[in-house]
Motif scaffolding. Structure first.
Motif, PDB file in Angstrom:
ATOM      1  N   TRP A  84       0.823  -1.221   0.000  1.00 61.93           N
ATOM      2  CA  TRP A  84       0.000   0.000   0.000  1.00 61.93           C
ATOM      3  C   TRP A  84       0.846   1.254   0.000  1.00 61.93           C
ATOM      4  CZ3 TRP A  84      -3.929  -2.575  -1.251  1.00 61.93           C
ATOM      5  CH2 TRP A  84      -4.279  -3.758  -0.612  1.00 61.93           C
ATOM      6  N   GLU A  85       2.100   1.113   0.434  1.00 62.11           N
ATOM      7  CA  GLU A  85       2.956   2.298   0.524  1.00 62.11           C
ATOM      8  C   GLU A  85       3.957   2.378  -0.619  1.00 62.11           C
ATOM      9  OE1 GLU A  85       3.040   2.368   5.413  1.00 62.11           O
ATOM     10  OE2 GLU A  85       4.745   1.578   4.307  1.00 62.11           O
ATOM     11  N   ALA A  86       3.851   1.467  -1.564  1.00 61.49           N
ATOM     12  CA  ALA A  86       4.904   1.353  -2.585  1.00 61.49           C
ATOM     13  C   ALA A  86       4.702   2.282  -3.785  1.00 61.49           C
ATOM     14  CB  ALA A  86       5.018  -0.095  -3.057  1.00 61.49           C
ATOM     15  N   GLY A  87       3.513   2.855  -3.930  1.00 64.91           N
ATOM     16  CA  GLY A  87       3.274   3.751  -5.066  1.00 64.91           C
ATOM     17  C   GLY A  87       4.233   4.922  -5.042  1.00 64.91           C
ATOM     18  N   GLY A  88       4.842   5.245  -6.194  1.00 61.79           N
ATOM     19  CA  GLY A  88       5.762   6.370  -6.273  1.00 61.79           C
ATOM     20  C   GLY A  88       7.175   6.058  -5.820  1.00 61.79           C
ATOM     21  N   ARG A  89       7.404   4.846  -5.311  1.00 61.15           N
ATOM     22  CA  ARG A  89       8.758   4.464  -4.908  1.00 61.15           C
ATOM     23  C   ARG A  89       9.492   3.831  -6.096  1.00 61.15           C
ATOM     24  NH1 ARG A  89       9.159   4.333   0.744  1.00 61.15           N
ATOM     25  NH2 ARG A  89      11.390   4.043   0.323  1.00 61.15           N
ATOM     26  N   ARG A  90      10.793   3.579  -5.902  1.00 63.93           N
ATOM     27  CA  ARG A  90      11.621   2.969  -6.954  1.00 63.93           C
ATOM     28  C   ARG A  90      12.044   1.576  -6.524  1.00 63.93           C
ATOM     29  NH1 ARG A  90      12.257   6.117 -11.773  1.00 63.93           N
ATOM     30  NH2 ARG A  90      11.723   8.234 -11.173  1.00 63.93           N
ATOM     31  N   LEU A  91      11.835   0.608  -7.388  1.00 56.60           N
ATOM     32  CA  LEU A  91      12.179  -0.790  -7.107  1.00 56.60           C
ATOM     33  C   LEU A  91      13.673  -0.963  -6.883  1.00 56.60           C
ATOM     34  CD1 LEU A  91      10.390  -3.170  -9.619  1.00 56.60           C
ATOM     35  CD2 LEU A  91      10.100  -3.083  -7.138  1.00 56.60           C
ATOM     36  N   SER A  92      14.034  -1.824  -5.932  1.00 57.36           N
ATOM     37  CA  SER A  92      15.455  -2.132  -5.738  1.00 57.36           C
ATOM     38  C   SER A  92      15.818  -3.514  -6.285  1.00 57.36           C
ATOM     39  CB  SER A  92      15.810  -2.059  -4.248  1.00 57.36           C
ATOM     40  OG  SER A  92      15.081  -3.002  -3.506  1.00 57.36           O
ATOM     41  N   GLU A  93      14.840  -4.303  -6.636  1.00 62.06           N
ATOM     42  CA  GLU A  93      15.098  -5.618  -7.251  1.00 62.06           C
ATOM     43  C   GLU A  93      14.079  -5.827  -8.364  1.00 62.06           C
ATOM     44  OE1 GLU A  93      14.691  -8.732  -4.350  1.00 62.06           O
ATOM     45  OE2 GLU A  93      15.836  -7.589  -2.875  1.00 62.06           O
ATOM     46  N   ALA A  94      14.436  -6.671  -9.317  1.00 56.66           N
ATOM     47  CA  ALA A  94      13.451  -7.043 -10.327  1.00 56.66           C
ATOM     48  C   ALA A  94      12.322  -7.810  -9.643  1.00 56.66           C
ATOM     49  CB  ALA A  94      14.104  -7.918 -11.394  1.00 56.66           C
ATOM     50  N   VAL A  95      11.101  -7.639 -10.121  1.00 57.85           N
ATOM     51  CA  VAL A  95       9.957  -8.392  -9.600  1.00 57.85           C
ATOM     52  C   VAL A  95       9.386  -9.236 -10.734  1.00 57.85           C
ATOM     53  CG1 VAL A  95       9.330  -7.014  -7.595  1.00 57.85           C
ATOM     54  CG2 VAL A  95       8.635  -6.253  -9.865  1.00 57.85           C
ATOM     55  N   CYS A  96       8.963 -10.439 -10.383  1.00 63.23           N
ATOM     56  CA  CYS A  96       8.623 -11.451 -11.391  1.00 63.23           C
ATOM     57  C   CYS A  96       7.219 -11.991 -11.194  1.00 63.23           C
ATOM     58  CB  CYS A  96       9.586 -12.623 -11.290  1.00 63.23           C
ATOM     59  SG  CYS A  96      11.290 -12.155 -11.542  1.00 63.23           S
ATOM     60  N   ALA A  97       6.662 -12.494 -12.269  1.00 65.08           N
ATOM     61  CA  ALA A  97       5.403 -13.232 -12.181  1.00 65.08           C
ATOM     62  C   ALA A  97       5.659 -14.491 -11.364  1.00 65.08           C
ATOM     63  CB  ALA A  97       4.911 -13.589 -13.577  1.00 65.08           C
ATOM     64  N   THR A  98       4.850 -14.704 -10.325  1.00 63.62           N
ATOM     65  CA  THR A  98       5.030 -15.876  -9.466  1.00 63.62           C
ATOM     66  C   THR A  98       4.105 -17.020  -9.887  1.00 63.62           C
ATOM     67  OG1 THR A  98       3.459 -14.865  -7.936  1.00 63.62           O
ATOM     68  CG2 THR A  98       5.800 -14.532  -7.474  1.00 63.62           C
ATOM     69  N   THR A  99       3.397 -16.817 -10.968  1.00 67.50           N
ATOM     70  CA  THR A  99       2.520 -17.841 -11.527  1.00 67.50           C
ATOM     71  C   THR A  99       2.276 -17.448 -12.982  1.00 67.50           C
ATOM     72  OG1 THR A  99       0.303 -18.826 -11.372  1.00 67.50           O
ATOM     73  CG2 THR A  99       0.493 -16.546 -10.762  1.00 67.50           C
ATOM     74  N   ASP A 100       1.814 -18.391 -13.779  1.00 66.55           N
ATOM     75  CA  ASP A 100       1.323 -17.972 -15.095  1.00 66.55           C
ATOM     76  C   ASP A 100       0.159 -17.001 -14.875  1.00 66.55           C
ATOM     77  OD1 ASP A 100       3.066 -19.663 -16.383  1.00 66.55           O
ATOM     78  OD2 ASP A 100       1.560 -21.205 -16.829  1.00 66.55           O
ATOM     79  N   TRP A 101      -0.030 -16.080 -15.817  1.00 66.07           N
ATOM     80  CA  TRP A 101      -1.171 -15.179 -15.697  1.00 66.07           C
ATOM     81  C   TRP A 101      -1.916 -15.055 -17.001  1.00 66.07           C
ATOM     82  CZ3 TRP A 101      -3.463 -14.111 -11.444  1.00 66.07           C
ATOM     83  CH2 TRP A 101      -4.571 -13.251 -11.502  1.00 66.07           C
ATOM     84  N   PRO A 102      -3.202 -15.238 -17.076  1.00 66.90           N
ATOM     85  CA  PRO A 102      -4.050 -15.703 -15.979  1.00 66.90           C
ATOM     86  C   PRO A 102      -3.615 -17.085 -15.478  1.00 66.90           C
ATOM     87  CG  PRO A 102      -5.382 -15.039 -17.889  1.00 66.90           C
ATOM     88  CD  PRO A 102      -3.970 -15.033 -18.332  1.00 66.90           C
ATOM     89  N   PRO A 103      -3.943 -17.408 -14.226  1.00 62.43           N
ATOM     90  CA  PRO A 103      -3.501 -18.678 -13.654  1.00 62.43           C
ATOM     91  C   PRO A 103      -4.343 -19.860 -14.129  1.00 62.43           C
ATOM     92  CG  PRO A 103      -4.720 -17.408 -12.016  1.00 62.43           C
ATOM     93  CD  PRO A 103      -4.600 -16.542 -13.233  1.00 62.43           C
ATOM     94  N   PHE A 104      -5.452 -19.583 -14.774  1.00 59.84           N
ATOM     95  CA  PHE A 104      -6.302 -20.625 -15.362  1.00 59.84           C
ATOM     96  C   PHE A 104      -7.041 -19.968 -16.524  1.00 59.84           C
ATOM     97  CE2 PHE A 104      -8.085 -18.760 -11.473  1.00 59.84           C
ATOM     98  CZ  PHE A 104      -9.172 -18.071 -11.983  1.00 59.84           C
ATOM     99  N   ALA A 105      -7.626 -20.792 -17.410  1.00 64.73           N
ATOM    100  CA  ALA A 105      -8.406 -20.221 -18.516  1.00 64.73           C
ATOM    101  C   ALA A 105      -9.597 -19.484 -17.919  1.00 64.73           C
ATOM    102  CB  ALA A 105      -8.871 -21.341 -19.441  1.00 64.73           C
ATOM    103  N   ARG A 106      -9.722 -18.192 -18.231  1.00 60.84           N
ATOM    104  CA  ARG A 106     -10.721 -17.363 -17.568  1.00 60.84           C
ATOM    105  C   ARG A 106     -11.797 -16.904 -18.532  1.00 60.84           C
ATOM    106  NH1 ARG A 106      -9.240 -12.511 -13.902  1.00 60.84           N
ATOM    107  NH2 ARG A 106      -8.019 -11.818 -15.709  1.00 60.84           N
ATOM    108  N   ALA A 107     -13.029 -16.851 -18.038  1.00 62.97           N
ATOM    109  CA  ALA A 107     -14.128 -16.299 -18.834  1.00 62.97           C
ATOM    110  C   ALA A 107     -13.964 -14.785 -18.908  1.00 62.97           C
ATOM    111  CB  ALA A 107     -15.462 -16.644 -18.189  1.00 62.97           C
ATOM    112  N   GLY A 108     -14.068 -14.241 -20.120  1.00 67.25           N
ATOM    113  CA  GLY A 108     -13.901 -12.803 -20.310  1.00 67.25           C
ATOM    114  C   GLY A 108     -15.168 -12.034 -20.021  1.00 67.25           C
ATOM    115  N   LEU A 109     -16.304 -12.719 -19.952  1.00 64.51           N
ATOM    116  CA  LEU A 109     -17.564 -12.031 -19.675  1.00 64.51           C
ATOM    117  C   LEU A 109     -18.567 -13.020 -19.089  1.00 64.51           C
ATOM    118  CD1 LEU A 109     -18.967 -13.250 -22.338  1.00 64.51           C
ATOM    119  CD2 LEU A 109     -18.235 -11.130 -23.432  1.00 64.51           C
ATOM    120  N   ASP A 110     -19.731 -12.523 -18.748  1.00 64.36           N
ATOM    121  CA  ASP A 110     -20.772 -13.366 -18.167  1.00 64.36           C
ATOM    122  C   ASP A 110     -21.497 -14.104 -19.277  1.00 64.36           C
ATOM    123  OD1 ASP A 110     -20.897 -12.721 -15.238  1.00 64.36           O
ATOM    124  OD2 ASP A 110     -20.914 -10.701 -16.121  1.00 64.36           O
ATOM    125  N   GLY A 111     -21.743 -15.408 -19.079  1.00 66.59           N
ATOM    126  CA  GLY A 111     -22.449 -16.169 -20.107  1.00 66.59           C
ATOM    127  C   GLY A 111     -22.401 -17.653 -19.822  1.00 66.59           C
TER     128      GLY A 111
END
Lengths: 431, 431
Positions: free
Chosen positions: B19-46
């Protein structure tokens, strides 16, 4: 946009120390409290002279003047500059009466006349040369910034100059941030099948802070209208604006859509009741027991735009509620268009200036598909040879996040069957 | 610029709540910790369907499928989608195995088959329709932001998504702000003849905060090198960068210029001493007792630029000292060019990205005079028909403040006898 801007009125005011005023919005006009400069000031280090004394000066035949005194910055000369004399003066020093020009130190040489210090001036000075006259920049009483203006570093210089140790500003609006959706896990939780973590709350909080507000995290509520209504009721007590994410689609579990439909029904019933009274009839049934306060009013239920079509807005207990899409891309665009405008209005920004900051750019890539609704395409802005280019970013679907960090603009495309070709001039919203 | 950027190295690191990280500068690379999306996702209601089941569907002849289950967002279907069946699904829901398309709710109608709930699908579904496949946006392990990157709201969405409840960032650099000049009054003081209030400290503090630092106000010191040196020595204990304003001109009372000259002499003496030692000689005299620590080193004494020619820089006890002009306009430009770059470097920004953000624009007014040095003219930027225009602002002299708040760019002009004509393409620094 108009409905949102009209609903968000300038909020409370406070006075903050000058050191804390950067990035805040003024609540009152601020004025020059003196002419500026407050006295005729030397623009550089050198000698204050009567220009007439130097009229014939040249490198080969310098004018020699007796140095009557030295004025440090902040000091005053003991006497006027008399004919045939000069006063040594520093940058920013008050030019003594009698002098009408300052000669740069580098155009002079030390000398002595009759055992007393003197200076040789090697070129003719022009009247007014290297002097900033009193009141050149500001006249006492003239406003230099107006209510709603963002206080940038340059404003702080002016405020300091004119003695504003405290500055009248609008209170930072408190913005409740509520995420809805049974699928949402807290950020620190491990992923579970079918579930995702709440990413919108952190993004919205950062957007709130970026635009001058104080985010108040309400966390996540499950897909129960009662739970959402309770969280909103609590926030109404201490927040100025409520932003929710998710639950605005047409799905069976869309909690914000349910709440907004209940307002719509209630408003319709109330209007019907008013019409009945005019006709002298008794209202036959009390309005449905609603979850949100009875004075709630729907501003709009869905918007003709993409992404963010489910974006809705209402007034609840006199405060603006913005229900943004749960899709991150749509949430981002909805915030930049509506919530930002509301936040700026709450900080006294004029209605015109609260609208998105528009520019025109040349499209650096084509946008293939048209859209039945006005469209806002995330873009990277850059310049080349004086042209501003907007490059549509990949990963721009409403559910996608990958393009949000890189976006510094939104290309605005009118509804229509076609997209736009590379090279076309397009409107962009500068983020 | 190069000397300053090389002298300011990335500083300390810390971990802050998301919550306090907005406007700060990263000190390490940050990585996806899972595939994204993590499962096949519905794009809309139906309804999730097997597209083959709908191949012949049309509004006049809809395909009727038995509704086997309902998947709320966050839920999972109890079984695969078998031929002839559909599963009701909400936006963001996990598409059950067997289904290869999602049909929008609005393209369906409720039905019943043999007393059981069913759905009529009115158009043929295309395989993959309205489904975001697993890993479409990110592959597990791929970096989505790098050290030194500014964390914008969109980054926070990604950090939340990938479970970063805490974020590795650079500590906000502490920047000492010191004003020199006997003419300076505190902001709250009434004006006195020949005196002005300290306006640079508030401006510099706001600039520091704007670029990610924490300003540490040292206040004002009179024109005595000892007093300035003492304030600087104190700041060296707890600050990462020191910015002074004023006292860098050629005037007799210019305190920072005196201090920097003493470093210059000391460095020259030390180099002379080293040469002597190589030659086997004894150093004849100890270096002059200096006011600043003996390991101080001058980076540059004055810069070939306007405004801000007196801007100087040194390394003092391993920390960068930037001595900016006391003229507000020159102070502002000096900060934007040098101090901003140093601040960004201290926050891990790459050497290239720490330099001013350049663009090209078309000049919207003429700049009459040339300059013997490279020049930075405060400007307002705006667009018209896809062209970025830079309008030189009036009140642009180095001593002037009126144009600072309005400036969102600096037009960069090379040294030369001429100015620039309206319509020319110029380089601008975007502020």
């Amino acid at each position: 946009m108009r409905l949102v801007i009209e609903a968000a009125e300038p909020g409370r005011r406070e006075s903050v120390a000058l050191w804390e005023a950067g990035g805040r919005r003024l609540s009152e006009a601020v004025c020059a409290t003196t002419d500026w400069p407050p006295f005729a000031r030397a623009g550089l280090d050198g000698f204050a002279v009567r220009s007439a004394d130097t009229a014939q000066a040249s490198p080969g035949s310098p004018a020699t003047l007796r140095v009557a005194a030295t004025v440090a910055a902040g000091g005053l000369a003991p006497a006027d500059v008399a004919p045939g004399t000069a006063v040594r003066i520093m940058t920013g020093g008050a030019v003594p009466p009698g002098a009408d020009a300052v000669v740069m130190l580098e155009q002079t040489a030390d000398a002595r006349v009759g055992g007393q210090p003197a200076v040789q001036v090697r070129s003719a000075a022009v009247p007014g040369q290297n002097i900033a006259p009193r009141g050149e920049e500001f006249r006492c009483g003239s406003a230099f910034a107006r209510p709603g203006e963002l206080l940038r570093p340059g404003h702080l210089a002016l405020l300091g100059t004119f003695g504003y140790a405290h500055v009248p500003v609008f209170v930072r609006p408190r913005v409740a941030v509520l995420a809805t959706g049974a699928e949402l896990l807290p950020v620190e939780a491990p992923l579970a099948p079918g579930r995702i973590r709440d990413s919108n709350s952190a993004m919205v909080a950062a957007l709130v802070a970026q635009h001058g507000g104080v985010p108040v995290q309400l966390g996540r509520v499950p897909d129960e209208p009662g739970a959402a209504a309770e969280a909103i009721a609590g926030a109404l007590l201490h927040c100025d604006l409520i932003v929710t994410t998710g639950g605005v689609s047409v799905g069976d579990y869309d909690v914000m859509a349910s709440l907004l439909r209940s307002i719509e029904r209630s408003s319709a019933a109330a209007e019907g009741g008013a019409a009945s009274e005019e006709a002298g009839w008794q209202a036959t049934a009390p309005p449905q027991a609603d979850l949100l306060p009875q004075d709630s009013r729907l501003l709009f239920n869905k918007a003709a735009m993409r992404p963010g079509a489910p974006t809705s807005a209402a007034i609840v207990s006199g405060k603006l509620l913005l229900a943004l899409s749960g899709n991150p891309g749509a949430c981002f665009v909805g915030f930049e268009l509506f919530a930002r405008a509301a936040l700026l209005r709450l900080q006294g920004v004029t209605e015109a200036a609260a609208r998105p900051k528009q520019a025109t750019a040349r499209l650096a890539g084509s946008i293939d598909k048209g859209s039945p609704h006005e469209r806002f395409v995330r873009a990277r802005l850059y310049t080349g040879n004086g042209t501003l280019y907007a490059e549509p970013l990949a990963w721009g679907k409403s559910s996608m996040m990958a393009s949000i960090p890189a976006a510094d603009g939104l290309i605005r495309l009118q509804a229509g069957p076609q997209g736009a070709a590379a090279g076309e001039i397009v409107e962009v919203i500068v983020l």
